[in-house]
Structures are given as structure tokens and as C-alpha cells.
Design an enzyme around this catalytic site. Structure first.
Site, PDB file in Angstrom:
ATOM      1  N   ARG A 174     -19.021 -10.492   2.285  1.00 47.11           N
ATOM      2  CA  ARG A 174     -18.734  -9.231   1.599  1.00 47.11           C
ATOM      3  C   ARG A 174     -19.747  -8.214   2.102  1.00 47.11           C
ATOM      4  O   ARG A 174     -20.888  -8.550   2.413  1.00 47.11           O
ATOM      5  CB  ARG A 174     -18.858  -9.386   0.083  1.00 47.11           C
ATOM      6  CG  ARG A 174     -17.926 -10.424  -0.521  1.00 47.11           C
ATOM      7  CD  ARG A 174     -18.211 -10.605  -2.007  1.00 47.11           C
ATOM      8  NE  ARG A 174     -17.314 -11.585  -2.618  1.00 47.11           N
ATOM      9  CZ  ARG A 174     -17.580 -12.885  -2.733  1.00 47.11           C
ATOM     10  NH1 ARG A 174     -18.732 -13.366  -2.270  1.00 47.11           N
ATOM     11  NH2 ARG A 174     -16.713 -13.697  -3.305  1.00 47.11           N
ATOM     12  N   LYS A 201     -21.335 -13.494  -5.498  1.00 52.73           N
ATOM     13  CA  LYS A 201     -21.141 -13.140  -6.897  1.00 52.73           C
ATOM     14  C   LYS A 201     -21.890 -14.117  -7.794  1.00 52.73           C
ATOM     15  O   LYS A 201     -21.923 -15.313  -7.540  1.00 52.73           O
ATOM     16  CB  LYS A 201     -19.649 -13.131  -7.238  1.00 52.73           C
ATOM     17  CG  LYS A 201     -18.865 -12.037  -6.508  1.00 52.73           C
ATOM     18  CD  LYS A 201     -17.408 -12.048  -6.901  1.00 52.73           C
ATOM     19  CE  LYS A 201     -16.642 -10.931  -6.209  1.00 52.73           C
ATOM     20  NZ  LYS A 201     -15.205 -10.936  -6.566  1.00 52.73           N
ATOM     21  N   HIS A 273     -13.309  -5.256   3.382  1.00 50.82           N
ATOM     22  CA  HIS A 273     -12.590  -6.441   2.933  1.00 50.82           C
ATOM     23  C   HIS A 273     -11.558  -6.883   3.962  1.00 50.82           C
ATOM     24  O   HIS A 273     -11.208  -8.063   4.026  1.00 50.82           O
ATOM     25  CB  HIS A 273     -11.931  -6.179   1.574  1.00 50.82           C
ATOM     26  CG  HIS A 273     -12.195  -7.273   0.583  1.00 50.82           C
ATOM     27  ND1 HIS A 273     -13.471  -7.632   0.207  1.00 50.82           N
ATOM     28  CD2 HIS A 273     -11.359  -8.102  -0.093  1.00 50.82           C
ATOM     29  CE1 HIS A 273     -13.407  -8.623  -0.668  1.00 50.82           C
ATOM     30  NE2 HIS A 273     -12.148  -8.936  -0.853  1.00 50.82           N
ATOM     31  N   ARG A 276     -13.139  -9.381   6.103  1.00 49.99           N
ATOM     32  CA  ARG A 276     -13.235 -10.671   5.413  1.00 49.99           C
ATOM     33  C   ARG A 276     -11.886 -11.387   5.429  1.00 49.99           C
ATOM     34  O   ARG A 276     -11.797 -12.589   5.670  1.00 49.99           O
ATOM     35  CB  ARG A 276     -13.705 -10.406   3.981  1.00 49.99           C
ATOM     36  CG  ARG A 276     -13.940 -11.639   3.114  1.00 49.99           C
ATOM     37  CD  ARG A 276     -14.684 -11.195   1.866  1.00 49.99           C
ATOM     38  NE  ARG A 276     -14.571 -12.126   0.755  1.00 49.99           N
ATOM     39  CZ  ARG A 276     -15.353 -13.175   0.568  1.00 49.99           C
ATOM     40  NH1 ARG A 276     -16.306 -13.451   1.450  1.00 49.99           N
ATOM     41  NH2 ARG A 276     -15.204 -13.954  -0.489  1.00 49.99           N
ATOM     42  N   HIS A 299     -15.717 -18.777  -2.526  1.00 52.82           N
ATOM     43  CA  HIS A 299     -14.794 -18.765  -3.657  1.00 52.82           C
ATOM     44  C   HIS A 299     -15.106 -19.935  -4.593  1.00 52.82           C
ATOM     45  O   HIS A 299     -15.321 -21.061  -4.138  1.00 52.82           O
ATOM     46  CB  HIS A 299     -13.339 -18.891  -3.181  1.00 52.82           C
ATOM     47  CG  HIS A 299     -12.830 -17.647  -2.530  1.00 52.82           C
ATOM     48  ND1 HIS A 299     -11.751 -17.646  -1.670  1.00 52.82           N
ATOM     49  CD2 HIS A 299     -13.241 -16.365  -2.611  1.00 52.82           C
ATOM     50  CE1 HIS A 299     -11.527 -16.414  -1.256  1.00 52.82           C
ATOM     51  NE2 HIS A 299     -12.410 -15.620  -1.810  1.00 52.82           N
ATOM     52  N   TYR A 308      -4.645 -16.978   1.313  1.00 51.64           N
ATOM     53  CA  TYR A 308      -4.728 -16.725   2.749  1.00 51.64           C
ATOM     54  C   TYR A 308      -3.767 -17.608   3.525  1.00 51.64           C
ATOM     55  O   TYR A 308      -3.342 -17.257   4.630  1.00 51.64           O
ATOM     56  CB  TYR A 308      -6.157 -16.942   3.245  1.00 51.64           C
ATOM     57  CG  TYR A 308      -7.125 -15.926   2.718  1.00 51.64           C
ATOM     58  CD1 TYR A 308      -7.208 -14.654   3.274  1.00 51.64           C
ATOM     59  CD2 TYR A 308      -7.946 -16.225   1.640  1.00 51.64           C
ATOM     60  CE1 TYR A 308      -8.085 -13.712   2.785  1.00 51.64           C
ATOM     61  CE2 TYR A 308      -8.839 -15.291   1.140  1.00 51.64           C
ATOM     62  CZ  TYR A 308      -8.898 -14.040   1.715  1.00 51.64           C
ATOM     63  OH  TYR A 308      -9.764 -13.108   1.208  1.00 51.64           O
TER      64      TYR A 308
END
Length: 329
Positions: A174, A201, A273, A276, A299, A308
Site C-alpha cells: 500500500r 493495517k 491501488h 497493488r 490480507h 483477484y
């Protein structure tokens, strides 16, 4: 509308019948108690009028007569349409069902009905939007387009920008993760151990391999460019610095990418993004396991990563159409 009367708020309500009076009462509640906007109320009014029409078409005269089956049939009718009405898009059908669920919840709370038959009816799921990914040739165009900026030491800024964009694509990070990198985070990077520590995150750390192109671009930036930029600052530990020697901001990173995309002829197609998404898509297209990609992206759940895999369906179709002997007319 025939037999319409004014609601308690002075707005025109749904025509009066027992069904319509209760629907109008709910609209008044939305206006007075919840303070919804005029546009929202207009949407609720259209959706509830559509629902009341359906109920009356079934011969129902009281919401106490409505069962879950009727509401499910109503949802089906929204999606299927009829000879008089076109089918609604999933988003519009979902909005209508939400209005109906709100109406029945209100009626149950007010004691007008003894149960809530809409509670078990879920709005239709909306189709997941596939992430946009650049082709590898577009990625190469983008990375090769890192060029001149106005003002400052052009070559120094070019080296920084090349390192930033190579890492965005080469690690799937990110943009916030790269902006937050400190010198300590990259101090152990080497050709022998090209592993980068990223903080994602929730401040969760993960280790991501760095390819030779990204590693080379980063090394050039750290040796030849960053020391020059740092002279203008106050000793920031951030890896990526702006022209004043301070930490590069997310907005500046976005601007760098947009300017480079413009030069590459990809304006309007690229965001941080996007890089990514492209990283993940290209890995999967070349045989990477989805759980490995999950770890690389950081994730928490593989379910997030699996979207994806949908991106590669077009490639599968193309290969099938050209390679299978019975696929062609």
C-alpha cells in the site's frame, strides 16, 4: 395520485388505503424522527409505492396479512420485471428491499403488526467489482516513463520516483506502507536477503521479497539521491523524502504516480491501488498460489484475496477459445 392526502409533515403521501396509510406513517417517521434528506425520502416513497402496488395486486389489504413468502416474491418480481415494468438493477432492488425491511420493522415496533415477516428476507448481494489491473506492458510503459519534473534537482527526484514506483509494483505494498518506511526498515536489505518488512493495517508486520529491479532502483535512490534530499531537511528517518528533505506525503506519492502515468499515456487508469492490484493479478496469472498472494498482500482472510482470482477469468477464456479444438466454430 388519486385519493392522495397530506401527511403530518405536509408532504404528499401515498394514496390512502390501510396499506398506504401505514406506509405514509413510516415516511413521516423517516422525515421527522430520522431527518432524511428530500432525495432519500423521494426514493423511499417510490420504493414503498412499488411494494404497496405489489401487495394490492396480491389482494392484500393489511400488512398483518403479509408473510415472508410475499416479500420474497416481491424481490423476485423486482429482479425479473414484468410486461409493464422493466427489471431493476441489483443495487436498486437492494435499496427497495431495505425500504420494505425498514417499513415492517417500524410496523412491528409500533405494535401495528405482531411480527416482522421481512426480517428473514435479505437484500440481493451486489456483484463484486473486479479490481482494475494494468497489463505488464503498461506497467513497463509506466516505469520507463519516470521523467523530468519542474524545479529542483531533476535527476535526484527521478531516482526517488523510480524507486517508489518500482516498490509499489514489485512488492504490492500500500502507498501508506511505503511512505511509512524508515531507514531502519531497509537497512538489512541486500542482494542476498532481499526481504522488506512492511507494517500494514492494525500495525501488523509482514515480510515481502523485493525483486532485483525494485532493489536496484531503491539502492540507487538511497546512495545517490536521498542524501542530497536529506541535506535540506531536519534529519527525517523516512526512506522517501520530498524536495525539502521532509517525509514524502501520500498526496505527493499520488501526484508522482499521476504525473508519470500522464507521460506514459495512461492518464486516468492508474492509482497507487492499481499497482497493488496489478502485482496480485500478475502473480496469479503466472501460477502463484492464492494463499501466498494473501500473505504478500497482508490480507487477514484469503476471501479478500480471492477476488483477484476472478480477474484472471478473461485470460482463461481467451486461452480456452484459442487452444481448445472444440471451442471454435
Amino acid at each position: 395520485m388519486p385519493d392522495a392526502k397530506k401527511s403530518a409533515t405536509g408532504s404528499e403521501s401515498i394514496p390512502t388505503s390501510q396499506l398506504r396509510r401505514h406506509a405514509a406513517g413510516y415516511l413521516d417517521h423517516l422525515i421527522v424522527e430520522r431527518g432524511l434528506t428530500k432525495n432519500s425520502i423521494a426514493a423511499y416513497r417510490r420504493d414503498l409505492a412499488r411494494y404497496v402496488d405489489f401487495c394490492e395486486g396480491r389482494g392484500l389489504t393489511d400488512f398483518k396479512q403479509v408473510a415472508t413468502a410475499e416479500i420474497s416474491d416481491f424481490l423476485v418480481s423486482l429482479r425479473m420485471g414484468s410486461s409493464e415494468k422493466s427489471p431493476l438493477a441489483p443495487a436498486s432492488a437492494a435499496r427497495t428491499v431495505i425500504a420494505v425491511r425498514g417499513l415492517h420493522a417500524f410496523l412491528a415496533r409500533e405494535g401495528i403488526t405482531t411480527s416482522d415477516p421481512a426480517r428473514a428476507v435479505k437484500p440481493p448481494g451486489l456483484a463484486k467489482r473486479l479490481p482494475k489491473a494494468l497489463s505488464f506492458s503498461d506497467i513497463e510503459l509506466l516505469l520507463n516513463a519516470v521523467g523530468a519534473h519542474s524545479g529542483g534537482d531533476i535527476s535526484v527526484l527521478m531516482m526517488r520516483d523510480r524507486a517508489l514506483l518500482e516498490l509499489l509494483y514489485g512488492t504490492g505494498a500500500r502507498v501508506s506502507e511505503l511512505i511509512d518506511l524508515s531507514i531502519d526498515d531497509v537497512a538489512t536489505l541486500s542482494v542476498d536477503v532481499p526481504i522488506l518488512r512492511l507494517r500494514g493495517k492494525g500495525n501488523k508486520e509482514r515480510l515481502v521479497p523485493v525483486g532485483k529491479h525494485a532493489l536496484s532502483a531503491l539502492d540507487i535512490y538511497l546512495v545517490r539521491s536521498r542524501p542530497v534530499l536529506a541535506q535540506s531537511g531536519k534529519g527525517s528517518a523516512a526512506v522517501f523524502l520530498n524536495a525539502r528533505g521532509g517525509p514524502l506525503s501520500r498526496q505527493s506519492a499520488w501526484a508522482i504516480l499521476q504525473e508519470t502515468a500522464q507521460k506514459a499515456g495512461l492518464a486516468g487508469k492508474v492509482s497507487p491501488h492499481t499497482m497493488r492490484h496489478s502485482f496480485a493479478t500478475h502473480l496469479l496469472e503466472n501460477g502463484a498460489d492464492v494463499r501466498v498472494v494473501q500473505e504478500l498482500l497482508g490480507h487477514a482472510s484469503v476471501t479478500t484475496t480471492q477476488i483477484y482470482t476472478m480477474v484472471t477469468v478473461d485470460q482463461l477464456r481467451e486461452v480456452y477459445a484459442t487452444a481448445h479444438p472444440r471451442a471454435q466454430a
